[in-house]
Design an enzyme around this catalytic site. Structure first.
Site, PDB file in Angstrom:
ATOM      1  N   GLU A 194       0.688  -1.431   0.049  1.00  0.00           N
ATOM      2  CA  GLU A 194       0.017   0.267   0.679  1.00  0.00           C
ATOM      3  C   GLU A 194       1.410   1.053   0.117  1.00  0.00           C
ATOM      4  O   GLU A 194       0.830   1.611   1.343  1.00  0.00           O
ATOM      5  CB  GLU A 194      -1.032   0.295   1.716  1.00  0.00           C
ATOM      6  CG  GLU A 194      -2.005  -1.127   0.895  1.00  0.00           C
ATOM      7  CD  GLU A 194      -3.145  -1.217   2.396  1.00  0.00           C
ATOM      8  OE1 GLU A 194      -2.470  -1.365   3.231  1.00  0.00           O
ATOM      9  OE2 GLU A 194      -4.232  -1.962   2.171  1.00  0.00           O
ATOM     10  N   ASP A 240      -8.403  -9.203   4.189  1.00  0.00           N
ATOM     11  CA  ASP A 240      -8.380  -8.227   5.324  1.00  0.00           C
ATOM     12  C   ASP A 240      -9.435  -8.093   6.000  1.00  0.00           C
ATOM     13  O   ASP A 240     -10.286  -6.922   6.216  1.00  0.00           O
ATOM     14  CB  ASP A 240      -8.105  -6.728   4.460  1.00  0.00           C
ATOM     15  CG  ASP A 240      -7.281  -5.842   5.501  1.00  0.00           C
ATOM     16  OD1 ASP A 240      -7.166  -5.333   6.528  1.00  0.00           O
ATOM     17  OD2 ASP A 240      -7.252  -4.657   4.677  1.00  0.00           O
ATOM     18  N   GLU A 263     -12.350  -2.502  12.488  1.00  0.00           N
ATOM     19  CA  GLU A 263     -12.353  -1.361  11.269  1.00  0.00           C
ATOM     20  C   GLU A 263     -14.052  -2.013  10.160  1.00  0.00           C
ATOM     21  O   GLU A 263     -14.286  -0.931   9.249  1.00  0.00           O
ATOM     22  CB  GLU A 263     -11.335  -1.567  10.024  1.00  0.00           C
ATOM     23  CG  GLU A 263     -11.339  -0.839   8.512  1.00  0.00           C
ATOM     24  CD  GLU A 263      -9.892  -1.194   8.166  1.00  0.00           C
ATOM     25  OE1 GLU A 263      -8.919  -1.373   8.299  1.00  0.00           O
ATOM     26  OE2 GLU A 263     -10.178  -0.579   7.153  1.00  0.00           O
TER      27      GLU A 263
HETATM   28  O1  GCW Z   1      -7.372  -3.015   6.191  1.00  0.00           O
HETATM   29  C1  GCW Z   1      -6.023  -1.685   5.748  1.00  0.00           C
HETATM   30  C2  GCW Z   1      -6.290  -0.435   6.140  1.00  0.00           C
HETATM   31  C3  GCW Z   1      -5.132   0.068   5.986  1.00  0.00           C
HETATM   32  C4  GCW Z   1      -4.395  -0.383   6.791  1.00  0.00           C
HETATM   33  C5  GCW Z   1      -3.132  -1.496   6.347  1.00  0.00           C
HETATM   34  C6  GCW Z   1      -2.521  -2.630   6.778  1.00  0.00           C
HETATM   35  C7  GCW Z   1      -2.282   0.789   8.112  1.00  0.00           C
HETATM   36  O2  GCW Z   1      -7.712   0.031   5.877  1.00  0.00           O
HETATM   37  O3  GCW Z   1      -5.431   1.287   7.041  1.00  0.00           O
HETATM   38  O4  GCW Z   1      -2.904   0.195   7.223  1.00  0.00           O
HETATM   39  O5  GCW Z   1      -4.991  -2.530   6.195  1.00  0.00           O
HETATM   40  O6  GCW Z   1      -3.154  -3.453   7.712  1.00  0.00           O
HETATM   41  O7  GCW Z   1      -1.544  -1.723   6.758  1.00  0.00           O
END
Ligand code: GCW
Length: 678
Positions: free
Chosen positions: A283, A362, A390
């Protein structure tokens, strides 16, 4: 900003029911002998004093202190002792037992004694007759870690409980709250805390420089008094961003020396530091791929720099292509971690640990277990879960996550060719399956500077439960919930039953009104709260549901993306076949027609409609059950949680109507019960 005491808000309990017993608990607990010395022992004594005073209403006299005290006191009392001769005690484990008129708290490490004190406090709150105690408890996992996604500007990535209590406007905060927090964490057995976000931005890159090291040292000391090691996340490209090198290539001699010098300097000032956590090539974060190097090249370079100081290097496996074309049906984000890491098994340094998210995607409400568990056999691994919900209600909607984590821990990965040999995720992360020492769990925390720490008071059970689970995965989700309720709310039977009931059903309720059968997402982009079925459907994140007029789901079988082949047998075949695939994961693994008949006898589309209507009804019931607790629990908690139930109600209705309407319009299939769909 003020703060509550969470589950350490001890209150005086009634001990009359013990009055007829031989020994007065008040007397027994008033007299303490300490056969040990050390900083954490001092903490244990203070914590003991606090618990005894607040729960039993007594003043504690410390009789004798020091490692050489051996004489048995003449009067009944409590003895703390460090012992080397208890074969059934592992590192940080403890025993509590009664012998010769003394209640012994015995451990082979200072932390073990501290954990014994917190255990004793829980038993006191339970009101049990302490001389009956005979417990031996060993922590199942060596690393029991908390990850904060706190940024130095004070914000928290995916934080739903206010701002950071560690950072504000680029400064490190030193307040009483840090101490209060560390107590809470130690009381549930946490021994490692990472204070900053895995996304290390510009400012946080400087945490490893003189600008902040003295401040970090102060934290390290406060943490260490409670047996907790401080960890920080570092920027893989720090040699460029804060050093003056042109590269971050992990095989460059200059980069290697830069990190060696940097780490030496850090440990000069903060010798207690546990180590680093790194999110690389993920990311937008920099990583070894830029230089054509592997994830192992990157991790090992940092691991070697930390090794002389006993530091650990924790490397996240959350590596995938976040710039996918939605038209591309071959690339499957679920496959990425395994593809990047599986072949590197066995090539990591001893002090390097891979941190693996529980699922291949995720933190969704339902995912299969990551196939890296059972795929990696010669690599230290940590299971990463997200306490901050989240995608599971963001501490507005109640969603008790311990049942989900228990399912994950109990998942059999079939890593051994002898299929009778157990290799559950729990076996792996407790180090039993492959004899790795550096294993455990990491939980992305749900705390912030809200008065109650976790936004929704009920969300604290996830934080509490996370720690208890790392220590004692044998506890059931219900036992953990009940313990937390006793500690935090009340042991009144109506409160106990109502709250247990709400918590134990909350995950299934949440799942019912949100995404069906493991497909995931369908959330509002960016915020990730509330429904938006196509929010990510034409985006680059690799998170698609692929619904059309015939059906939905992603074909991850051998004929599809081939993800199922990443599992060991018999799991691979089980998931590959639509008939044996657990139904709750059906849409994760298969593309399914709306008219497919499920095990319940309902078609898929009818299942979607029914669960969404049911989910909303269940929220209504929870809200009603909660309302009946007025005057039975602290007024502020009653009010705050009540407000959250209103939000959850709105959210559930919105999900129900959006999902049902979307699939009704897609499929044209009528609801058999003729309910309102828009
Ligand atoms: O789920 C995603 C989140 C990001 C997060 C990423 C991760 C810290 O939306 O906000 O970043 O995973 O785990 O690195």
């Amino acid at each position: 900003m003020s703060y509550g005491k969470g589950w350490l808000a001890y209150h005086k309990i009634k001990t009359e029911k013990n009055d007829s017993r031989q020994i007065s608990i008040q007397k027994l607990c008033s007299f303490l002998t300490v056969r040990a010395k050390g900083k954490i022992i001092d903490t244990a004594v203070e914590e003991y004093r606090t618990a005894a005073e607040q729960i039993l209403g007594i003043t504690v006299t410390v009789n004798e202190r020091g490692s050489s005290v051996s004489k048995q006191p003449a009067v009944p009392g409590v003895i703390f002792e460090l012992t080397e001769k208890a074969p059934d005690l592992k590192k940080d484990g403890f025993r509590i037992f009664f012998a010769e008129n003394q209640l012994f708290l015995s451990a082979n490490t200072e932390s073990g004694l501290l954990y014994a004190v917190f255990e004793l406090a829980r038993r006191m709150m339970d009101g049990i007759y302490l001389p009956d105690l005979d417990i031996t408890t060993n922590p199942a996992m060596n690393l029991r870690m908390i990850n904060h996604w706190d940024n130095m500007d004070g914000s928290i990535e995916r934080g739903y409980s206010g701002n950071s209590f560690f950072f504000k406007e680029g400064q490190i905060l030193h307040s009483d709250r840090i101490h209060a927090y560390v107590r809470l964490m130690a009381s549930i057995g946490i021994n490692a805390i990472v204070i900053n976000n895995v996304n290390v931005h510009e400012r946080e890159s400087y945490l490893i420089t003189d600008k902040y090291l003295d401040s970090l040292k102060k934290y390290a000391d406060v943490f260490a008094a409670y047996g907790i090691q401080l960890y920080i996340c570092v920027n893989f490209a720090a040699s460029i961003d804060i050093g003056s090198l042109p590269t971050a290539d992990p095989l460059s001699g200059d980069v290697i020396s830069w990190w060696q010098d940097t780490v030496r300097h850090i440990y000069d000032i903060v010798p207690e530091l546990g180590g680093f956590v790194v999110k690389a090539d993920s990311e937008g974060r920099p990583g070894p791929f830029t230089y054509g190097r592997t994830q192992a090249d990157g991790a090992n370079m940092l691991g070697r720099a930390l090794k002389p100081y006993g530091g650990l290097l924790i490397w996240r496996c959350f590596v995938y292509n976040c710039g996918q074309d939605w038209r591309d049906r071959k690339t499957d984000r679920a496959k990425a971690s395994y593809d990047y890491f599986k072949d590197l098994d066995g090539s990591f340094e001893e002090n390097v640990i891979l941190q693996i998210k529980n699922g291949p995607m995720d933190f969704q409400i339902r995912e299969p277990v990551s196939p890296l568990f059972g795929g990696l056999k010669n690599t230290n691994s940590i299971l990463e879960v997200q306490i901050a919900g989240e995608y599971t209600g963001q501490q507005k909607d109640v969603c008790y996550l311990v049942p989900m984590w228990k399912e994950i821990l109990e998942f059999e990965t079939y890593a051994f060719s002898d299929k009778d040999k157990s290799s559950t995720v729990r076996d792996i992360v407790s180090g039993n399956a492959f004899r790795n020492i550096n294993c455990g769990m990491a939980g992305v925390t749900n705390t912030g500077n809200d008065y109650n720490w976790t936004g929704n008071d009920l969300a604290a059970v996830n934080l509490y439960g996370y720690g208890r689970l790392c220590f004692c995965p044998d506890m059931t989700a219900e036992q953990i919930a009940r313990e937390w309720i006793t500690m935090t709310l009340s042991s009144d039977s109506q409160v106990m039953n109502t709250v247990t009931n709400i918590l134990m059903h909350s995950r299934s309720t949440y799942e019912k009104y949100t995404v069906p059968l493991g497909i995931g997402w369908m959330v509002t982009p960016h915020s990730h709260y509330g429904p938006d079925v196509d929010g990510y459907e034409y985006d680059k994140w690799g998170t698609y549901h692929r619904a059309d007029r015939n059906g939905l789901g992603v074909d991850r079988t051998k004929k599809g993306t081939g993800f199922t082949a990443q599992y060991n047998e018999p799991n691979a075949s089980m998931y590959n076949n639509m008939d044996t695939c657990p139904e709750e994961l059906l849409l994760f693994f298969h593309r399914v027609r709306y008219d497919k008949v499920l095990k319940t006898g309902k078609t898929l589309i009818q299942h979607i409609y029914d669960t969404h209507f049911e989910g909303v009804e269940e929220v209504k019931n929870m809200r009603k059950e909660w309302a009946a607790l007025e005057n039975k629990i602290p007024e502020d908690v009653f009010r705050r949680v009540g407000e959250r139930f209103e939000m959850q109600m709105q959210n559930a209705v919105e999900w129900r109507d959006r999902i049902n309407t979307y699939f009704y319009r897609m499929s044209g299939a009528k609801d058999e019960k003729g309910r309102k769909i828009y």
